[in-house]
Design an enzyme around this catalytic site. Structure first.
Site, PDB file in Angstrom:
ATOM      1  N   GLY A  11       0.819  -1.217   0.000  1.00 15.74           N
ATOM      2  CA  GLY A  11       0.000   0.000   0.000  1.00 15.74           C
ATOM      3  C   GLY A  11       0.851   1.265   0.000  1.00 15.74           C
ATOM      4  O   GLY A  11       2.085   1.197   0.115  1.00 15.74           O
ATOM      5  N   ALA A  63      -5.220  -2.454   5.370  1.00 12.51           N
ATOM      6  CA  ALA A  63      -6.553  -1.948   5.704  1.00 12.51           C
ATOM      7  C   ALA A  63      -7.428  -1.977   4.466  1.00 12.51           C
ATOM      8  O   ALA A  63      -6.925  -2.024   3.336  1.00 12.51           O
ATOM      9  CB  ALA A  63      -6.469  -0.506   6.225  1.00 12.51           C
ATOM     10  N   TYR A 128     -16.302   2.560   7.616  1.00 14.82           N
ATOM     11  CA  TYR A 128     -14.828   2.611   7.674  1.00 14.82           C
ATOM     12  C   TYR A 128     -14.361   3.085   9.046  1.00 14.82           C
ATOM     13  O   TYR A 128     -13.526   2.444   9.692  1.00 14.82           O
ATOM     14  CB  TYR A 128     -14.314   3.544   6.564  1.00 14.82           C
ATOM     15  CG  TYR A 128     -12.826   3.817   6.619  1.00 14.82           C
ATOM     16  CD1 TYR A 128     -11.902   2.819   6.339  1.00 14.82           C
ATOM     17  CD2 TYR A 128     -12.335   5.094   6.953  1.00 14.82           C
ATOM     18  CE1 TYR A 128     -10.539   3.075   6.397  1.00 14.82           C
ATOM     19  CE2 TYR A 128     -10.979   5.353   7.008  1.00 14.82           C
ATOM     20  CZ  TYR A 128     -10.082   4.347   6.728  1.00 14.82           C
ATOM     21  OH  TYR A 128      -8.729   4.592   6.784  1.00 14.82           O
ATOM     22  N   LYS A 132     -12.361   0.856  11.828  1.00 10.58           N
ATOM     23  CA  LYS A 132     -11.005   1.253  12.262  1.00 10.58           C
ATOM     24  C   LYS A 132     -10.979   1.458  13.780  1.00 10.58           C
ATOM     25  O   LYS A 132     -10.002   1.130  14.447  1.00 10.58           O
ATOM     26  CB  LYS A 132     -10.563   2.534  11.545  1.00 10.58           C
ATOM     27  CG  LYS A 132     -10.301   2.388  10.053  1.00 10.58           C
ATOM     28  CD  LYS A 132      -9.142   1.481   9.710  1.00 10.58           C
ATOM     29  CE  LYS A 132      -7.803   2.067  10.109  1.00 10.58           C
ATOM     30  NZ  LYS A 132      -6.682   1.173   9.708  1.00 10.58           N
TER      31      LYS A 132
HETATM   32  N1  LIG Z   1      -5.035   6.933   2.801  1.00 10.00           N
HETATM   33  C1  LIG Z   1      -5.442   7.788   3.747  1.00 10.00           C
HETATM   34  O1  LIG Z   1      -5.797   8.936   3.480  1.00 10.00           O
HETATM   35  C2  LIG Z   1      -5.440   7.367   5.197  1.00 10.00           C
HETATM   36  C3  LIG Z   1      -5.886   8.277   6.147  1.00 10.00           C
HETATM   37  C4  LIG Z   1      -5.900   7.893   7.484  1.00 10.00           C
HETATM   38  C5  LIG Z   1      -5.463   6.639   7.845  1.00 10.00           C
HETATM   39  N2  LIG Z   1      -5.046   5.768   6.889  1.00 10.00           N
HETATM   40  C6  LIG Z   1      -4.623   4.445   7.329  1.00 10.00           C
HETATM   41  O2  LIG Z   1      -3.287   4.249   6.904  1.00 10.00           O
HETATM   42  C7  LIG Z   1      -3.053   2.861   6.686  1.00 10.00           C
HETATM   43  C8  LIG Z   1      -2.419   2.667   5.326  1.00 10.00           C
HETATM   44  O3  LIG Z   1      -3.328   3.115   4.331  1.00 10.00           O
HETATM   45  P1  LIG Z   1      -2.867   3.414   2.853  1.00 10.00           P
HETATM   46  O4  LIG Z   1      -3.167   4.818   2.559  1.00 10.00           O
HETATM   47  O5  LIG Z   1      -1.485   2.898   2.607  1.00 10.00           O
HETATM   48  O6  LIG Z   1      -3.920   2.521   2.061  1.00 10.00           O
HETATM   49  P2  LIG Z   1      -3.720   1.562   0.826  1.00 10.00           P
HETATM   50  O7  LIG Z   1      -2.785   2.160  -0.147  1.00 10.00           O
HETATM   51  O8  LIG Z   1      -5.103   1.183   0.410  1.00 10.00           O
HETATM   52  O9  LIG Z   1      -2.983   0.297   1.471  1.00 10.00           O
HETATM   53  C9  LIG Z   1      -3.654  -0.665   2.215  1.00 10.00           C
HETATM   54  C10 LIG Z   1      -2.998  -1.990   1.896  1.00 10.00           C
HETATM   55  O10 LIG Z   1      -3.655  -3.009   2.652  1.00 10.00           O
HETATM   56  C11 LIG Z   1      -3.719  -4.137   1.841  1.00 10.00           C
HETATM   57  N3  LIG Z   1      -4.749  -5.067   2.299  1.00 10.00           N
HETATM   58  C12 LIG Z   1      -6.089  -5.007   2.096  1.00 10.00           C
HETATM   59  N4  LIG Z   1      -6.676  -6.091   2.641  1.00 10.00           N
HETATM   60  C13 LIG Z   1      -5.697  -6.832   3.203  1.00 10.00           C
HETATM   61  C14 LIG Z   1      -5.673  -8.066   3.897  1.00 10.00           C
HETATM   62  N5  LIG Z   1      -6.797  -8.751   4.151  1.00 10.00           N
HETATM   63  N6  LIG Z   1      -4.479  -8.558   4.305  1.00 10.00           N
HETATM   64  C15 LIG Z   1      -3.338  -7.882   4.070  1.00 10.00           C
HETATM   65  N7  LIG Z   1      -3.290  -6.710   3.400  1.00 10.00           N
HETATM   66  C16 LIG Z   1      -4.473  -6.206   2.978  1.00 10.00           C
HETATM   67  C17 LIG Z   1      -4.019  -3.606   0.460  1.00 10.00           C
HETATM   68  O11 LIG Z   1      -3.684  -4.583  -0.501  1.00 10.00           O
HETATM   69  P3  LIG Z   1      -4.541  -4.699  -1.853  1.00 10.00           P
HETATM   70  O12 LIG Z   1      -4.358  -3.396  -2.557  1.00 10.00           O
HETATM   71  O13 LIG Z   1      -3.914  -5.873  -2.535  1.00 10.00           O
HETATM   72  O14 LIG Z   1      -5.964  -4.929  -1.414  1.00 10.00           O
HETATM   73  C18 LIG Z   1      -3.106  -2.378   0.419  1.00 10.00           C
HETATM   74  O15 LIG Z   1      -1.830  -2.728  -0.088  1.00 10.00           O
HETATM   75  C19 LIG Z   1      -4.418   2.183   6.857  1.00 10.00           C
HETATM   76  O16 LIG Z   1      -4.516   1.666   8.158  1.00 10.00           O
HETATM   77  C20 LIG Z   1      -5.408   3.310   6.706  1.00 10.00           C
HETATM   78  O17 LIG Z   1      -6.616   3.055   7.409  1.00 10.00           O
HETATM   79  C21 LIG Z   1      -5.008   6.106   5.576  1.00 10.00           C
END
Ligand SMILES: NC(=O)c1ccc[n+]([C@@H]2O[C@H](COP(=O)([O-])OP(=O)(O)OC[C@H]3O[C@@H](n4cnc5c(N)ncnc54)[C@H](OP(=O)(O)O)[C@@H]3O)[C@@H](O)[C@H]2O)c1
Length: 287
Positions: A11, A63, A128, A132
């Protein structure tokens, strides 16, 4: 050496975490597992991965982040965002590892006009956010929970890339003025998480860029950094957005990084400096 396992390593934050831990490789021995390598929703697989690797620290960046899709598939959201954390905590407990969980501003309702501190009451308004928060509630006092918001970066799809794609066209761009937050660059976030791990911190930390703005302000800044005319970005309200945006978004979700600040760490860069830096990097590298 601190042995670190990063889950969800494919991710946008996971990839930056691998780079950040590896850039201090004399201190860390890092393994990244993507969703294809390890489904964190599978209790048996999580147990055997942690048994095999015996990490000192597990950073869970896996996530389900598609907030509108979470409304349509709540079971999937709770499996990946909440139950998976239970699986990880159980395995971490057995093998003596600390868990670092990444969480979100969506645990708050956004019905305020002052930044949230780590100890404020949560009240999620979407599947969501509820899922979380469920993940947060699985953590032990010795674990670390990093709440962040509005993450943009080099990897994966995110709002910076969306605005750049729209900005490279000719039409008007419409962005909301009534959602306020702190756009946070993933590489800054990852470096700060490394610092928290190094300092053996525990508990909840808010980690976002300094300063705040609306998505309209954000889009104007991105378009300006691209050398385009910022008047192409037009203000709209959340109520004018298409109905397929099912999930409720917090109106005001600025996170005061008070635990971070009072622990003596340096504030993350202002978003108005960090985002143009990212845009230049993306423009040089191609989207
Ligand atoms: N993006 C934001 O704006 C934001 C804001 C606040 C908090 N966060 C938090 O930051 C963290 C990282 O988010 P991010 O922005 O990097 O999101 P992201 O790019 O969507 O990355 C999430 C990763 O989790 C993987 N994933 C999904 N289901 C899974 C499973 N069952 N087992 C293992 N891996 C799995 C996804 O893989 P696939 O793509 O193969 O499904 C993806 O690589 C998360 O906890 C998110 O809630 C993000």
């Amino acid at each position: 050496m601190i042995r670190v396992l990063v889950t969800g390593a494919g991710g946008q934050v996971g990839r930056e975490l691998l780079l950040a831990f590896n850039s201090t490789s004399e201190l860390f021995d890092v393994v990244g597992l993507t969703s294809a390598d390890l489904d964190v929703g599978d209790r048996t697989l999580v147990q055997s991965a942690i048994e095999g690797l015996r990490p000192d620290v597990v950073v869970n960046s896996a996530a389900m982040t598609a907030v509108d899709q979470c409304e349509l598939e709540p079971d999937r959201a709770f499996r990946i965002n909440a139950l998976a954390v239970r699986n990880l905590v159980e395995a971490c407990d057995r093998y003596g590892s600390q868990l670092v969980q990444i969480s979100t501003d969506y645990v708050f309702d956004g019905e305020t006009s002052v930044p949230y501190v780590e100890w404020d009451r949560t009240n999620p308004q979407s599947v969501y956010g509820r899922s979380k928060l469920g993940g947060e509630r699985e953590l032990r006092p010795s674990d670390l929970c990093v709440r962040t918001a509005w993450v943009v970066g080099r990897f994966g799809s995110n709002m910076a890339k969306t605005v750049m794609r729209l900005g490279s066209g000719t039409g008007a761009l419409r962005f909301v003025t009534d959602q306020i937050g702190s756009p946070t660059v993933a590489s800054d976030l990852a470096r700060a998480i490394v610092e928290l791990v190094l300092s053996r911190s525990r508990g909840v930390f808010h980690l976002t860029s300094s300063g705040s703005g609306s998505w309209f302000d954000f889009a104007q800044l991105v378009v300006t950094a691209m050398g385009e005319d910022r008047s192409r970005v037009l203000p709209i309200l959340t109520q004018d957005l298409p109905a397929e945006r099912r999930a409720s978004r917090p109106k005001y979700s600025v996170l005061d990084n008070v635990a971070w600040r009072l622990s003596g760490f340096e504030a993350l860069p202002q978003w108005s400096d960090a985002v143009p830096r990212l845009i230049r990097e993306l423009a040089e590298g191609g989207l």
